[in-house]
Enzyme design. Structure first.
Site, PDB file in Angstrom:
ATOM      1  N   HIS A  43       0.827  -1.206   0.000  1.00 13.48           N
ATOM      2  CA  HIS A  43       0.000   0.000   0.000  1.00 13.48           C
ATOM      3  C   HIS A  43       0.865   1.260   0.000  1.00 13.48           C
ATOM      4  CE1 HIS A  43      -3.731   2.270   1.215  1.00 13.48           C
ATOM      5  NE2 HIS A  43      -2.803   3.112   1.663  1.00 13.48           N
ATOM      6  N   GLU A  44       1.797   1.318   0.927  1.00 16.21           N
ATOM      7  CA  GLU A  44       2.639   2.518   1.019  1.00 16.21           C
ATOM      8  C   GLU A  44       3.548   2.665  -0.194  1.00 16.21           C
ATOM      9  OE1 GLU A  44       1.738   4.645   3.007  1.00 16.21           O
ATOM     10  OE2 GLU A  44       0.509   3.343   4.274  1.00 16.21           O
TER      11      GLU A  44
END
Length: 682
Positions: free
Chosen positions: A472-473
């Site tokens: 996600h990051e």
């Protein structure tokens, strides 16, 4: 206070943050100096503008000066979030100065006239798209900054902006301090039955570092989740749960010490007042002025409609959990501190798989290398670690992102939880891609997670949930780093509508569930053995386990946030509590402690950028699921589809409207079908 570039590394405007020489005392003098340069450049810009201003004579030099300020403030802000050691006071002093500058700039009527003149220039239509969008956004943002206000109203708007920056920092500090203030020293191992070895090793190591016997439990994410999910000791679960849900509030172990009640009330009152000064009914209207969603009514309808679809399934899921808890666990009534533990038991019973069973197959080095390989196949970029670049902690490493052997971006990766580091995971920018007088400035990002550290000779072993967090990051990071835009205001994540900013991050998570990609990111930390087919099948079968319960939980947060900011006035602590209780009554399916003060630590909306915008997670999830469905149709590593996502979404940054970019990629407007299918919701 005077300083020179020879003694203050920030004043030298280095290519990368000077973490090896940067000290807290360098921060304020450098920020003050760069703000002065920005003000000087603004005057030059206004003098050169005349009746027919040109981009290269006005906005380009101003962007150059402001970029120097941003590059100096970036490491100061970042270090305040990830390190102890005296960064809080200088950060807050710098924040005050920076907020004052940007507020002052946003209210400068002469600069506003320059923007208007540029937008009306005869050749504006033929300008590069990024420049046109930067001017349009500048006009919009200056209006939202109060440029049209006069006299006392303008001064009041500026004072509110300054005060809000202070309050947001205070809120975040209270949450951090409240989290760090609570520990539990356990000396009897029998009280810790069920907690995974990795978590116990970390707790023992922490206790030893503090000169204490046994194990030291904290409210940091890895420890808290390990106890809540696995501890057989119900009283222990209740104790840590109570400490966690009452952080920074009027109740709990540190009742009143870090209480955010008055901070929340003042933030809400000031946001509402700012909206009224702009002629808007509430802060939600102001928030949506720069987002994809066109009206508060559209957002509320979206959230309530999704709740209507998800809640029946969530009710069934919780009923199944309660039935199982009664029959198999002897719990006649589930309490809030039982939910995660009982859910893990049911998951193991139903699918014979647990996050702890998966950990050995997701060692951090393997996951990281695999993620880089996935991104290389999708977008043709390679990540290479460079240990010659100075870092701020031994666990933090710098990487270059390369294409064809040439660097196109860089990023710092800070993976592990540690004392005094803010919880959660995030991406932020250190440098933005832009064209400078000296050449192209490459984008640089910070990527931060809070995984358990390596221990007892083992690498850090991740849960699959943590694997998706890393992806996600990195998705956010790619959005920032792969941009081809060279105008700072709309480069990378800059200028992207907030309800679309989660699209690349949530999009990349999908590869964590695809067998072909899982083979690249998994392998037993001792033997290298791939994730066994039987375990993989169980993990995939369990993908939508309690997905409806998770969905309504996110909707609870989103509705609370949006309805709170849709009020014409602010709200005190009692009214805030009443609203979240009302939302829970309509949406939630799990029991909640009467003392639950979730809102007191809801940093996303009170200290971050998600005020009247938390709905963005679900809004962007519609986009990301629908975007990924094209890969499902064409192949998850289809080069043409990957190239299309790269060129239509990632490379465009904020230079074009998010709706137009999505439509260009997908060939149509977004649909909710893929999200419901991925979530297992009929």
């Amino acid at each position: 206070m005077s300083d020179t570039s020879s003694s203050n590394p920030l004043l030298a405007a280095p290519i990368l943050p000077p973490f090896d020489t940067l000290k807290p005392e360098h921060a304020e003098p450098a920020i003050a100096a760069f703000i002065e340069k920005c003000r000087d450049q603004l005057q030059i810009c206004l003098e050169k503008a005349g009746d027919t201003p040109l981009w290269d004579e006005t906005l380009a030099p101003l962007e150059e000066a402001q970029d120097l300020l941003s590059k100096a403030f970036s490491p100061v802000s970042h270090l305040n979030s990830v390190l102890s050691g005296g960064w809080r006071a200088p950060y807050e002093a710098c924040l005050t100065r920076v907020t004052e500058y940007w507020t002052e700039l946003g209210q400068n009527s002469e600069l506003y006239a320059v923007y208007r003149a540029l937008a009306k220039s005869p050749d504006f239509a033929s300008w590069p798209q990024a420049r046109k969008q930067a001017v349009r956004h500048g006009l919009r943002d200056m209006h939202l900054g109060g440029v049209s206000l006069e006299g006392d109203k303008r001064a009041r708007y500026a004072a509110i902006s300054k005060r809000l920056a202070e309050l947001k920092s205070t809120f975040a500090n209270n949450v951090l301090d409240a989290t760090n203030a609570w520990t539990l020293n356990v000396t009897e191992e029998s009280e810790l039955t069920g907690i995974p070895d990795s978590a116990l090793a970390a707790a023992k190591s922490l206790a030893e570092s503090k000169g204490k016997p046994g194990w030291l439990l904290t409210l940091d994410g890895p420890c808290f989740l390990a106890v809540m999910t696995h501890a057989e000791n119900r009283a222990l679960r209740q104790k840590i749960h109570y400490a966690y849900i009452t952080r920074a509030s009027d109740v709990g172990p540190n009742a009143g010490e870090f209480d955010n009640a008055n901070v929340m009330a003042e933030i809400l009152a000031l946001r509402a007042e700012q909206a009224h000064l702009l002629g808007m009914k509430n802060y939600a209207e102001r928030s949506l002025a720069s987002k994809m969603a066109e009206s508060p009514e559209e957002v509320e309808q979206f959230l309530w409609d999704l709740a209507k679809r998800a809640k029946p399934a969530a009710v069934r899921e919780f009923a199944e959990l309660q039935t199982f808890a009664t029959a198999a666990l002897g719990l006649e009534k589930l309490q809030p501190w039982d939910i995660a533990w009982a859910a893990e038991k049911l998951k193991q019973d139903r699918y014979a798989v647990s996050q702890e069973e998966l950990r050995p197959y997701f060692p951090y080095p393997k996951v990281l290398a695999g993620m880089f390989a996935v991104v290389d196949r999708l977008f043709g970029v390679v990540a290479e670690r460079d240990d010659s670049v100075a870092s701020y902690h031994p666990d933090v490493h710098f990487y270059w992102l390369k294409r064809g052997g040439q660097p196109i971006a860089g990023f710092y990766l800070d993976p592990y939880a540690r004392e005094k580091k803010r919880g959660g995971a995030w991406m932020d920018d250190a440098r933005v891609r832009r064209q400078t007088i000296a050449g192209l400035q490459l984008p640089v990002a910070y990527l931060v997670c809070n995984f358990s550290s390596p221990s007892e000779g083992k690498p850090a072993l991740l849960t699959h949930y943590e694997v998706t967090t890393l992806f996600h990051e990195f998705g956010h990071g790619l959005h920032h780093m792969l941009t081809q835009v060279d105008v700072a205001a709309v480069s990378g994540i800059n200028g992207v509508a907030w309800d679309a900013v989660e699209l690349p991050s949530q999009f990349l998570e999908n590869w964590c569930w695809e067998p072909e990609a899982l083979a690249m990111i998994s392998g037993h930390y001792q033997t290298g053995e791939p994730l066994p087919q039987a375990l993989l099948d169980k993990m995939l079968a369990a993908r939508n386990f309690q997905s409806a319960m998770f969905t309504v939980r996110q909707l609870e947060f989103a509705l609370f946030d949006f309805l709170l900011h849709s009020r014409p006035e602010g709200a005190n602590a009692e009214e805030i509590q009443r609203l979240i209780n009302e939302v829970r009554a309509r949406v939630s399916v799990v029991p909640v402690s009467p003392d639950n003060r979730f809102q007191h630590s809801f940093s996303h909306i009170f200290a971050g950028g998600y005020a009247a915008g938390y709905y963005s997670y679900k809004w962007a999830e519609v986009l990301s699921a629908d975007a990924f469905s094209l890969f499902e149709e064409n192949g998850i590593f289809d080069p043409d589809t990957g190239r299309k996502f790269l060129t239509t979404v990632l490379e465009q940054g904020g230079s074009r409207d998010a709706q137009d970019l999505f439509t260009e990629f997908r060939g149509r407007a977004p649909k909710i079908d893929a999200l419901l299918r991925h979530s297992g919701i009929e």
